[in-house]
Design a protein around this motif. Sequence first.
Motif, mmCIF file in Angstrom:
data_model
loop_
_atom_site.group_PDB
_atom_site.id
_atom_site.type_symbol
_atom_site.label_atom_id
_atom_site.label_comp_id
_atom_site.label_asym_id
_atom_site.label_seq_id
_atom_site.Cartn_x
_atom_site.Cartn_y
_atom_site.Cartn_z
ATOM 1 N N TYR A 1 0.815 -1.224 0.000
ATOM 2 C CA TYR A 1 0.000 0.000 0.000
ATOM 3 C C TYR A 1 0.841 1.263 0.000
ATOM 4 O O TYR A 1 0.318 2.362 -0.166
ATOM 5 N N PRO B 1 -2.396 -0.082 -14.180
ATOM 6 C CA PRO B 1 -2.244 0.038 -12.727
ATOM 7 C C PRO B 1 -3.421 -0.539 -11.943
ATOM 8 O O PRO B 1 -3.295 -0.848 -10.768
ATOM 9 N N ASP B 2 -4.548 -0.690 -12.616
ATOM 10 C CA ASP B 2 -5.699 -1.305 -11.959
ATOM 11 C C ASP B 2 -5.453 -2.802 -11.751
ATOM 12 O O ASP B 2 -6.112 -3.434 -10.928
ATOM 13 N N ALA C 1 2.199 4.584 -4.952
ATOM 14 C CA ALA C 1 1.171 5.330 -5.675
ATOM 15 C C ALA C 1 1.337 5.008 -7.150
ATOM 16 O O ALA C 1 2.423 5.147 -7.696
ATOM 17 N N GLY D 1 -3.333 -4.071 -5.781
ATOM 18 C CA GLY D 1 -4.707 -3.659 -5.501
ATOM 19 C C GLY D 1 -4.894 -2.892 -4.199
ATOM 20 O O GLY D 1 -5.885 -2.180 -4.034
ATOM 21 N N ASN D 2 -3.936 -3.002 -3.289
ATOM 22 C CA ASN D 2 -4.069 -2.259 -2.030
ATOM 23 C C ASN D 2 -3.436 -0.881 -2.077
ATOM 24 O O ASN D 2 -3.393 -0.166 -1.079
ATOM 25 N N ALA D 3 -2.918 -0.511 -3.239
ATOM 26 C CA ALA D 3 -2.326 0.819 -3.394
ATOM 27 C C ALA D 3 -3.296 1.726 -4.147
ATOM 28 O O ALA D 3 -4.077 1.255 -4.972
ATOM 29 N N HIS D 4 -3.244 3.011 -3.833
ATOM 30 C CA HIS D 4 -4.070 3.966 -4.560
ATOM 31 C C HIS D 4 -3.539 4.119 -5.993
ATOM 32 O O HIS D 4 -2.326 4.009 -6.224
ATOM 33 N N GLY D 5 -4.451 4.392 -6.917
ATOM 34 C CA GLY D 5 -4.047 4.626 -8.298
ATOM 35 C C GLY D 5 -4.719 5.872 -8.828
ATOM 36 O O GLY D 5 -5.784 6.262 -8.346
#
Lengths: 351, 351, 612, 612
Positions: free
Chosen positions: B58, B73-74, B61, B78-82
Amino acid sequence: MTYIAKPKLHHPGLKPNKLGFTHRDYEGSISTLCAGCGHDSISAALIQAAYELDIEPYRVAKMSGIGCSSKTPDYFLGNAHGFNAVHGRMPSVLTGANLANRDLIYLGVSGDGDSASIGLGQFAHCVRRGVNMVYICENNGVYGLTKGQFSATADKGSKSKAGGTNSDNPIDLVSLALVLGATFVARSFSGDKKQLVPLLKAAIAHQGSAVIDVISPCVQFNNHAGSTKSFDFVREHNEAVNRIDFMVDRAPITADYAPGTVQVVQQHDGTYLKLSKLHAEYDPTDRARAMAYLQERHNAGEVVTGLLYVEEQANDLHANLNTVAAPLNRLGERTLCPGSAKLAALNDAYR
Amino acid sequence: MTYIAKPKLHHPGLKPNKLGFTHRDYEGSISTLCAGCGHDSISAALIQAAYELDIEPYRVAKMSGIGCSSKTPDYFLGNAHGFNAVHGRMPSVLTGANLANRDLIYLGVSGDGDSASIGLGQFAHCVRRGVNMVYICENNGVYGLTKGQFSATADKGSKSKAGGTNSDNPIDLVSLALVLGATFVARSFSGDKKQLVPLLKAAIAHQGSAVIDVISPCVQFNNHAGSTKSFDFVREHNEAVNRIDFMVDRAPITADYAPGTVQVVQQHDGTYLKLSKLHAEYDPTDRARAMAYLQERHNAGEVVTGLLYVEEQANDLHANLNTVAAPLNRLGERTLCPGSAKLAALNDAYR
Amino acid sequence: MQPIAATNDFVVKFANVNGSGSASANELFARSILRMGVPVCSRNIFPSNIQGLPTWYEVRVSGEGWLGRRGGVDLMVAMNPQTWDKDLAEIESGGYLLYDSTKPLTSQKLRADVNLLGVPLTQLSNTLEGTIPRERQLLKNIIYLGAVVQLLSMHLETVQDLITKQFKGKDKLIKLNFAAMKLGYDYAAKTLAGKCRLKVEKADLVGDRIFIQGNDAAGLGAVYGGATVCAWYPITPSTSLAEAFTAHCKTFRVDPVTKKNNFAIVQAEDEIAAIGIVIGANWNGARAFTATSGPGISLMQEFFGLAYFAEVPAVVFDIQRGGPSTGMPTRTQQSDILLAAYASHGDTKHVLLLPRDPHEAFEFAAEAFDLAERLQTPVFVMLDLDIGMNDWLCEPLSWDDSRKYDRGKVMSAEELEAGTFFGRYTDVDGDAIPYRTLPATHPSKGAYFTRGSSRNAMAKYSEEGADYVYNMQRLLRKFETAKGLVPAPLRRDAKEKTRYGAIFYGSTSPALDEALSHLEAQGVHLNTLRLRAFPFGEEVVDFVNAHDQVFVIEQNRDAQMQKLMVNECAIDPARFISILHYDGTPITARFIAAAIGERMNVSKPKAKEAAE
Amino acid sequence: MQPIAATNDFVVKFANVNGSGSASANELFARSILRMGVPVCSRNIFPSNIQGLPTWYEVRVSGEGWLGRRGGVDLMVAMNPQTWDKDLAEIESGGYLLYDSTKPLTSQKLRADVNLLGVPLTQLSNTLEGTIPRERQLLKNIIYLGAVVQLLSMHLETVQDLITKQFKGKDKLIKLNFAAMKLGYDYAAKTLAGKCRLKVEKADLVGDRIFIQGNDAAGLGAVYGGATVCAWYPITPSTSLAEAFTAHCKTFRVDPVTKKNNFAIVQAEDEIAAIGIVIGANWNGARAFTATSGPGISLMQEFFGLAYFAEVPAVVFDIQRGGPSTGMPTRTQQSDILLAAYASHGDTKHVLLLPRDPHEAFEFAAEAFDLAERLQTPVFVMLDLDIGMNDWLCEPLSWDDSRKYDRGKVMSAEELEAGTFFGRYTDVDGDAIPYRTLPATHPSKGAYFTRGSSRNAMAKYSEEGADYVYNMQRLLRKFETAKGLVPAPLRRDAKEKTRYGAIFYGSTSPALDEALSHLEAQGVHLNTLRLRAFPFGEEVVDFVNAHDQVFVIEQNRDAQMQKLMVNECAIDPARFISILHYDGTPITARFIAAAIGERMNVSKPKAKEAAE
Ligand SMILES: Cc1ncc(C[n+]2csc(CCOP(=O)(O)OP(=O)(O)O)c2C)c(N)n1
Ligand SMILES: Cc1ncc(C[n+]2csc(CCOP(=O)(O)OP(=O)(O)O)c2C)c(N)n1
Ligand code: SF4
Ligand code: SF4
Ligand SMILES: [Mg+2]
Ligand SMILES: [Mg+2]
């Protein structure tokens, strides 16, 4: 109907060129730039080059962006149309103008902010398309018209008049032009008319994207100690790799020169450039080595000037697009409109 | 409050890394790209690199522009902001995000259209500022999402699926990154995970602008004969200059290697990269020669890959701006607001 | 529950996965019905993705000739498991669902009031000899087509003719397709006989109309309009316009002798460069245009202001899609109206053309170049995804050979030589349109400096308030002149006298026509005004004054065209009632009729679609 | 012709050449009068050029405290031969002209009704020992200042004090300036005694007010508002705002111990990058802003749409200048209202703040960051060149230390850990404002993907019409919520009951205040409403309904704010009468009074200035 421009009556003193034009016929309105601004010297060099090349003054289109530098087209070739576009977008406007009429000479005049900051993308793409033009960046390392902020060509560590230090890597338009496939690349100095005028003449003769980065000090905001774009700094660090002695229509005899001192380059339009080598090992027809050389010398703190690269057989955008010889803006309705009969036939294809 | 992410329960089969995360903890949602798209392999390589580096998933970015590549990036972390910004403008959005919080890892994922066409200016300026990031261009030579038009990285003479031929000079993002002062520059191939994963790890460890151009064939629109971005073409012309064998925290002993076959580079964060030289003469710490080499090999039709340049002591934008160590987005009111007393004093200065 | 029985009046929808090659089969279906003389309209609903996501093709068969979307589905060809539930839900009560019955239906939702038509497509496709899996995958589409053709009692030959035409020369392919067709056809004949009461009956209702996409027609219009320079940047849904222009240029504009191009097309690096090229080319006397969509219009703002203020012609096709931002790239909307009309900072106004269908797209495309050069200003042709990327049945394209391009007020070398007065921004003729010169016209006369900064009537740089105001007021007067030049709105009065009116424009037209007749059937009468351009002439004010209440039907959230009318015609907003549809799907007759009916207290179920 | 006699109520204008160093002398003049307790307002009229073109500095001395431009000039200090005629023409009948009499007036135009005050500036400057030409050039400005000080019977000491303060430590310079001052002062005393009947008389009318530029105040407001990231691109007239922020940060935001910066300022490569950086920083939880002008607003359009639709905070200062295009870069206007309010393609609406002076510029600057984060949307602070780049006399700046920043709905790691529901675009509280999370807040909860394309309430990509419409309608409701949060308009009623009203905003305020009193003197009474923000609350509708006719005073050509009110409040345009001033100079009380008076049939000469 095409004209040969009629020279006006002049003081006997003024010497006319082949077309009978005098220097004055290539001038424009009076400059509103600061006294001593490098840009005015470039305008003067352009006037000189056009005069010596016997160009019909009105067969030039002067394109520019926004900035002190971009104001200058108003100050030369008063009989030619000019277009002062929006900031950083001259390259696209020039490209469009060039597509509409391939017969004119296109002078793109810009500044380092206009070209390397906001305009970097357009500069790059215009060059890589091989638009037939002379792209002149009047490079002073600052935004003159907005009062002296660093532009993207300011060297790392260079000091601003206000005392700040630039921490970003500089954008070297010359290296960029080389990477992007420009077919004529040069650097010069507004203070060295002897070098600049022949370069401009050669660039105008070049039938492709010619890029000239001209260091042009801003006396108002970037001519102090600690600036790498000041008159003093450039004079001290100017390293010319060669000098264009003359441009002729027949291959000059070079036998009588010491070997390795002279290089002759023929351009697409047939003209020959005779280059005196100031750095024996420098070869302006080797793109890869030119790039490495510039990088090395820049690291050594030198400002390398001269004709840095020229491609003898350059192609321009029109060649790539296979457009007709006649300017597109002259094509008539009969050429352009397929007419009703063809349309009737076409309708069937949609039934 | 900072967390150490708690790994979920997993099938016994999955091997956890130092932080106890398994490969699955680095995955994202299911890809909607075409089966066989090179981009998906790059996502897989990113997942692998993050897993091997024991990154907290996470604390990353994921920034991108618009395009098939920019959708990816999607599909990882998955636990990181995009942030899927607008076309060609990811570099500025990433720069802003980085300024707000210097503590995260910034992955900039883009395509060749996104980076070299509409986004060229932002790419260039982001790199020259030394923004601490890994900039990945998933380079397929076409606009995939808009159905296969040439992008600015398409080679001159390259054929489109529809049969057209590209006539513009290509933009080589690697050469460009070198000219612009990037401190970590590499090229790889989506089909060569063994080369790509270590490069990504080294790039993430690099504390400055790391640019990786990954040739990533578009199976839908640019994988045919005549394309220089097809799987076959790249496989045939791939010339790796070196291979990163491993990355460690202590200088590895290299005595037992034949001279000139191994090079050790230390990065700013202290990690050492051990490079096996595949081209004895190639030195990835010499920017000038790297540029010349790339130009020459490109003319020879080769696709040069590997770690092309790395600066051992790189500086990032925060260092240049002298910002505080704490992320700006964590500074409280007491630090930010000078308060009424100071204001009263200031008022006097305006009387 | 009675199965729906209908002849030449129903909706078939194909639910597919994109990249599965269904498009050509579905289009074949639509064209076959046209060949049978029955009008259809078709709409392609596709994702912003290349492979693997849902895509739909909706065909409305309408003997009455209604060409707007109707809403609802009578026969659903459900080839996409991902969307089964959604597709099922859309079917009208008593409608039909055709599906691949190779595997028995187990988990799938079903509806008691929907009639199942099972065809074992996969199984049938496996019986096709000498085919590889990928081919069989593609041929499945032809198999269901065969079944549908049989179920709707269509002519097999008509479809076969089209296939033969399409694959001309490729005999193996033709045979394969015929075989696949037959598999589906025979299976349906054998096992589904009488199960479907929808029917296509040969008729003669199509006439000489053509079936064409708006972008294709507009691209062709640009060729006929004399465009020589096109600069563009790919963006859905405008890409196919530039591609159509390219294709038509290759047909009509290559010099037969020299094989050189009488045109120049540049795929620019972005939209800013595209419009810059267009402005540079127009400045230099070539007719030039760009095609883009919302995001491009946003990026071009600064250049629009330059062209407006420096008075340089430019033609811009805006194929509108769902905004804001990236929004819904593959959906339709009319939501760039205000941004285009008032594009750029400072006080500006721009000319908009509003074609109703591909036929008008062709006409207005050609017209736009005359207007841009006559008025020396940007002209926006406001298309949308619905018109641009769907095949529409419309009147054939026509061209009057006696027509001459209007190149506007351009001074010739002769005039300059003769000493005719030239002041670039001087209003010589009283219509506020100044004269211009093209670069290199004359050696010593007529040169001037074009700039986006303030200047006097002689084009000399000036910071004098009076000089600035002179030009700004002249620009206003020039816009008045424009009112007399742009296509006038078209008024159509109801059978009976009424105090109610409706104003609409663009792709809303076919749905509106149909809605009117529904309303009329319920005794609701409306006079209508179809806007075809901005600026608005007196007709708009007159129309509004002639009615107590005027409905304004638009495909956007904020009633943009209504705002523009209020702003520019000083109309009391209270006179207007907005009917807004903006979920990205084309507006339907049902929606309009319901929305208007509701407000006129005609009892009628409100349409499903989203709206305010 | 009577020479004008006036005390503490006249206008002095200095006509100079830019780059000649007159600015500091002229400002010294204005500040000296303030020191004498007499209110002044000053306006700098400069060219888009660095050296050699005309520049003016206009100082209005007003004991009554009027701070708007009055129009007309009583004493002209004509130091620029290029503009002699224009300057002469501007002088009121009976006014004065101070000029350099070193050379006799020969060719110059003159006016019988203008009193000449000759001072041999060049000659006097040559008597200054130990100076080089460039210095003498500069000192000429101090010499005329000395003369003016004497002619207006001002306190020499006051001016000298300011000089001493200004050159603190540079004794040689101080002596030189004193000497120059004295030269002018004595010459005037000796040869022009009694020739000038304009007088500055010591008073106590300034109070604790400060003299400050709007950009300076706004930059300071950003510091107080907690901005940590600034990304900008130089453009007049916004540059000085970013420079002021930089300067104030260096004073207040450098860590005393580590000497590190609690801020990051990036001069971006262009406006698109600037707004991109601002959006990226705000997305990541830092308060970030940019400052620009019209051309920048045009270039940022696409990004504004992204921030609106993806709901990312952003603060944008638009220092408006004369448009369209490059327009009049150094002139003032209020002509970006519509472009900002409806920025970007598709359906959008944006929050605008409308400060009236530097004091409010400071307040609204700080306020903007709270609003942007509370509403998760871009907030535009609409300044203009007049407020931004001129010194205004206004109330001192103040800050309530108990005030806390409103960081809006940001979910904390604790809340996420506690399992509080998080759906990025879900309307949990009924105010249509969703909750957001910052990157890296929590290891496994709250991460989402931000995009400009359509999505559902949980931030998952969706092409469903219903999902899209949900968000678009919520955005409308969010804008309703905004109405309750932005600064409300201020109403002020006339002494007498009236059926007439006036609506205005921004830099028009001081001129309007004065115009009202003129009109009142003529028996014309108007209630007024000063707009301070968009969206408009009920107050606007109520105000309009409470009057038969409402004048809307704006500094643009197209009545942009009036259009916005008509659009957003559904007001009948017939209720409005637009008073428009847009020649680039600040609007004057005379102009407003004349324009309104005229329409109310009060006989009064129409003002010279250009307008509709
Ligand atoms: C879109 C836009 N942004 C900013 C400006 C303000 N501006 C005018 S000139 C200029 C920079 C000019 O620098 P350069 O190109 O180096 O020209 P110079 O004045 O140094 O010759 C800027 C930022 C503008 N006119 N337009
Ligand atoms: C301003 C703008 N212009 C155009 C588009 C349309 N568009 C979407 S993706 C794309 C190109 C993508 O190409 P690339 O970056 O190479 O990504 P790829 O799909 O090839 O991976 C374009 C032109 C857009 N979304 N926004
Ligand atoms: S400011 Fe600098 S660049 Fe501009 S005119 Fe003056 S010297 Fe030249
Ligand atoms: S179109 Fe090309 S780039 Fe896009 S997903 Fe398919 S293969 Fe990948
Ligand atoms: Mg510069
Ligand atoms: Mg690509």
